[in-house]
Motif scaffolding. Sequence first.
Motif, short mmCIF file in Angstrom:
data_model
loop_
_atom_site.label_atom_id
_atom_site.label_comp_id
_atom_site.label_asym_id
_atom_site.label_seq_id
_atom_site.Cartn_x
_atom_site.Cartn_y
_atom_site.Cartn_z
N SER A 144 17.65 -25.08 3.29
CA SER A 144 18.32 -26.38 3.31
C SER A 144 17.41 -27.42 3.93
N ASN A 145 16.72 -27.04 5.00
CA ASN A 145 15.80 -27.98 5.64
C ASN A 145 14.71 -28.40 4.68
N ASN A 163 15.86 -30.80 2.10
CA ASN A 163 16.11 -32.14 2.61
C ASN A 163 14.88 -32.81 3.19
N SER A 200 14.10 -36.68 2.82
CA SER A 200 15.28 -37.44 2.44
C SER A 200 15.40 -38.65 3.38
N SER A 260 17.51 -42.16 4.86
CA SER A 260 18.81 -42.79 5.06
C SER A 260 18.61 -44.12 5.76
N ASP A 280 22.66 -41.30 10.47
CA ASP A 280 22.94 -40.66 9.19
C ASP A 280 21.81 -39.74 8.73
N ALA A 281 20.64 -39.86 9.34
CA ALA A 281 19.48 -39.11 8.85
C ALA A 281 19.71 -37.61 8.99
N TYR A 282 19.16 -36.86 8.07
CA TYR A 282 19.32 -35.40 8.10
C TYR A 282 18.52 -34.83 9.27
N ARG A 283 19.17 -33.92 10.01
CA ARG A 283 18.46 -33.24 11.09
C ARG A 283 18.35 -31.76 10.75
N GLN A 302 21.64 -28.02 15.48
CA GLN A 302 20.86 -29.09 14.88
C GLN A 302 19.68 -29.41 15.77
N ALA A 343 14.04 -37.85 7.35
CA ALA A 343 14.38 -36.61 8.05
C ALA A 343 13.13 -35.98 8.64
#
Lengths: 117, 137
Positions: free
Chosen positions: B29-30, B33, B36, B38, B43-46, B72, B97
């Motif tokens: 998943s990391n 992403n 990615s 934002s 909101d940024a993916y961690r 996270q 991210a």
Amino acid sequence: MNEQIFGIHGAALELRSKRMGVLASNIANAATPGFKARDIDFNAALDARLSSNMGGGPHPAEPEMLFRRPTMPSLDGNTVELGREQVAFAENALAYSATLSFVQGKVNTITRALKGE
Amino acid sequence: MSDRSPMTLFSMTQRAMSAQMVRMNAATSNLANAGSVSSSEADAYRPIRAVFATELDRASGLSGVRSDGLVQSQSAPTKRYDPDHPLADETGHIWEAAVDESAEMVEIMESARQYQNMVQALQTAKQLMLETLRSNS
């Protein structure tokens, strides 16, 4: 009875199987933070089991678990070294096989004697 | 533990393999992403990481693994100035991210190695058990 037929091999087989579980636990926890690898001192455990059988005492207690001393301590406190565990596992599997073939030989001998071949 | 039956070598291996799978899915998943974007820091993916814990079964003396949840990462997303980006905020910044691709690849490789180790150990143990079972023929 058991003791007379199989000698030390019955106890040895049981301990080998127990040690296999312990070593597999170490391999399974190779990535768990803070896990301390354990092992059974096979010779000491076998001696303890045999002497308690000789004395006719109660059923022997669980074999004593020892913690492994790591060659190099890691930052997360985990003391599993995969190479070492794998070698120990292989050695233990081989010894299990050997003990098993001793037991099988004994069984074959007795079966033949019973059948009077 | 979900079921109260004593842990066997098989159930222990199964748990360890599931735990490794959670870890590998988190790393994947990391990776997915990575990069990615934002429009705000919140909101940024961690990146997420699986945390393992030992579960000791006293009856059999085996210790399995369980995945104790996901944490996270605290690494802050990268702030970049890109006013032409459709997601840019009013000051023209976007947040990327903070995924370290090489670290994730290493994580996946290590997880795969440990999974293989578990399979190998189970195969050996299973073979020995079968030999023992068949020895009374």
